[in-house]
Enzyme design. Structure first.
Site, PDB file in Angstrom:
ATOM      1  N   GLN A   1      64.489  -2.579   2.344  1.00 41.79           N
ATOM      2  CA  GLN A   1      63.401  -1.560   2.366  1.00 41.79           C
ATOM      3  C   GLN A   1      64.422  -0.156   2.977  1.00 41.79           C
ATOM      4  O   GLN A   1      64.203   0.953   2.345  1.00 41.79           O
ATOM      5  CB  GLN A   1      62.230  -1.722   2.993  1.00 41.79           C
TER       6      GLN A   1
ATOM      7  N   ALA B   1      53.076  -1.702   7.221  1.00 42.79           N
ATOM      8  CA  ALA B   1      53.580  -0.757   8.022  1.00 42.79           C
ATOM      9  C   ALA B   1      54.175   0.453   7.044  1.00 42.79           C
ATOM     10  O   ALA B   1      54.250   1.715   7.483  1.00 42.79           O
ATOM     11  CB  ALA B   1      55.030  -1.290   8.612  1.00 42.79           C
TER      12      ALA B   1
ATOM     13  N   HIS C   1      44.931 -10.136  10.986  1.00 46.40           N
ATOM     14  CA  HIS C   1      46.220  -9.913  10.976  1.00 46.40           C
ATOM     15  C   HIS C   1      46.951 -10.194   9.644  1.00 46.40           C
ATOM     16  O   HIS C   1      46.769 -11.442   9.262  1.00 46.40           O
ATOM     17  CB  HIS C   1      46.838 -11.156  11.859  1.00 46.40           C
ATOM     18  N   ASP C   2      47.866  -9.500   9.095  1.00 42.85           N
ATOM     19  CA  ASP C   2      48.154  -9.337   7.893  1.00 42.85           C
ATOM     20  C   ASP C   2      48.731 -10.871   7.430  1.00 42.85           C
ATOM     21  O   ASP C   2      48.298 -11.382   6.296  1.00 42.85           O
ATOM     22  CB  ASP C   2      49.002  -8.389   7.226  1.00 42.85           C
TER      23      ASP C   2
END
Length: 478
Positions: free
Chosen positions: A311, A12, A237-238
């Site tokens: 983050q 992302a 899908h990661d």
């Protein structure tokens, strides 16, 4: 001659190109390109710039030619749930709207008018998250019904990039399960459900498993890059890729049912692997999900807000002139004694304008000490995550009836020593942390398995254990 495999892992906030090889039973890899990513507001919605991302995909691939390491195969993984609709001329209808956009507000109620949540879970085994594809598609149906009428193809984001590279449209299984439209018993789309919801059934074609060969690069892509290679589906899908890279010691005796993992990145995905999906009422009430994995395994897990919170906080402080590293925030948090705990899964933390203020307001509402300094805010977040991990272990063991003695933490969050120690102490389990680049490694493993480098996933996981440093954290009371 050494064989090279290229994993393009797009998250992302950033993407990376990783070249991998197998030498004497060990996996080696090198990062050859990195780029930024993020959602941008377009036409009133938070969207992905897929044109820019594809340009960066190609730019990174050009580095292979420059350094003289042309890959035998390549594959792309990304985050889940987001998609594009293409018309008959393969043009995107509208924008590639991202999962943090608020267009899905109220769409759960629209879906439940057609099928109750309990029945939806029984059919798909996927936990309710307001950004799931099923609610995004309902938003399209409500706001832009002409898009569904004009659509000729539905492709998840990595499927779209693979199509741009090869001209071949494949819908990969692991990512498809996150749509909340796949039947876990058949491993295929639930066409009856799709029809009930009023989505065009023609958009949902045959699903392909990780390891499937998609095709060679289109001639114009080959001309631009200066080489060609085969595109192979990873677990697109990661998290599916990251779970493939959970290391396994040869002498451990662990089976897939024994593994308890946290794929720690922007999200923390905590769970185990099952042979069959658990679509029971108890599983639904505990909010576990049954996402598809390699070789039709089920990633039985819970989504936790994860490192997104820290983050966001780090980014806010940097904008205010306080540019702390993640390691620095960990060290500052270690010195704090603040006992406040927030619910990491509360929707207020999904996309707040200020994560710091969201944490402070949550504490204030519940009458807890309000964190003021960067160290206090970080301490609240890290301790809250550890508490969430502890609660999830208890719920997981209650639902499965199994006991898990250790937790494997993989992904970028495995480098957070302070959080790993907290997790070991709060859960009372030994934590094994690493590898940090689990998603890219899992992407490589799918390609390497397809090429015959490893016999099966077990032997591939054993190679991960041999190849990368794993740090052990035991609970203090042991």
């Amino acid at each position: 001659m050494e064989k090279h495999y290229l994993a393009i892992d797009i998250g992302a906030s950033s993407g990376r190109h990783i070249l991998g090889s197998v030498k004497e039973g060990k996996i080696t890899f090198e990062e050859i390109y990195r780029f930024d990513n993020g959602m941008e507001t377009k036409d009133g919605h938070l969207c992905w710039d897929v044109e820019s991302l594809f340009a960066k995909i190609k730019e990174g691939m050009k580095q292979c030619k420059k350094i003289g390491k042309v890959p035998l195969t390549m594959g792309i993984d990304t985050w889940a749930v987001d998609f594009v609709l293409l018309d008959e001329e393969n043009r995107i209808l509208g924008n590639a709207v991202g999962y943090r956009d608020d267009r899905t507000k109220g769409m759960d109620d629209k879906v439940y008018e057609i099928i109750p949540l309990k029945d939806l879970y029984e059919r798909t085994g996927i936990q309710k998250q307001i950004f799931n594809t099923v609610y995004q598609l309902m938003a399209v149906k409500e706001e832009k019904p002409e898009y569904l009428e004009q659509a000729d193809s539905f492709l998840m984001i990595p499927d779209y990039f693979h199509y741009l590279l090869t001209g071949v449209k494949r819908q990969e299984y692991t990512n498809a399960t996150t749509t909340q439209l796949v039947n876990p018993e058949t491993g295929n789309w639930d066409y009856e459900l799709i029809g009930k919801l009023g989505f065009p059934q023609k958009l949902f074609g045959q699903l392909s498993m990780p390891g499937t060969f998609v095709g060679k690069l289109r001639p114009e892509i080959e001309a631009e890059l200066g080489f060609t290679c085969q595109v192979v589906l990873p677990a697109t899908h990661d998290t599916g890729s990251a779970v493939m890279a959970v290391p396994m010691a040869e002498e451990s005796g662990e089976s897939k049912e024994d593994i308890l993992y946290i794929s720690s990145g922007t999200w923390s995905l905590m769970g185990t692997e099952l042979d069959r999906a658990d679509c029971s009422k108890e599983s639904m009430e505990a909010n576990f999900t049954n996402e598809g994995g390699y070789d039709f395994r089920f990633r039985y897990l819970k989504n936790i807000m994860g490192m997104w919170m820290i983050q966001s906080v780090r980014k806010e402080f940097a904008a205010a002139g306080q540019d702390y590293s993640f390691a620095g925030l960990c060290q500052m948090a270690l010195k704090e004694t603040i006992a406040s705990i927030v619910d990491c899964n509360d929707s207020t933390f999904l996309a707040p304008k200020s994560m710091v203020k969201a944490v402070q307001d949550f504490c204030r509402r519940l009458g807890m000490q309000v964190p003021e300094t960067a160290g206090e805010v970080a301490a609240v977040i890290y301790n809250s995550l550890a508490d969430c991990y502890r609660d999830t272990v208890r719920e997981l063991e209650a639902v499965t009836g199994k006991h898990y003695s250790s937790i494997h933490v993989v992904g970028g969050g495995s480098n957070a020593e302070y959080l790993n120690r907290l997790t070991a102490n709060r859960t009372g389990r030994t934590v094994y942390a690493g590898p940090g680049e689990a998603t890219a490694i899992g992407n490589l493993l799918a390609q390497m398995l397809a090429a015959g480098e490893f016999e099966d996933l077990k032997s591939a996981r054993e190679a991960v254990y041999r190849s990368f440093a794993i740090t052990e954290y035991k609970p203090d009371h042991m």
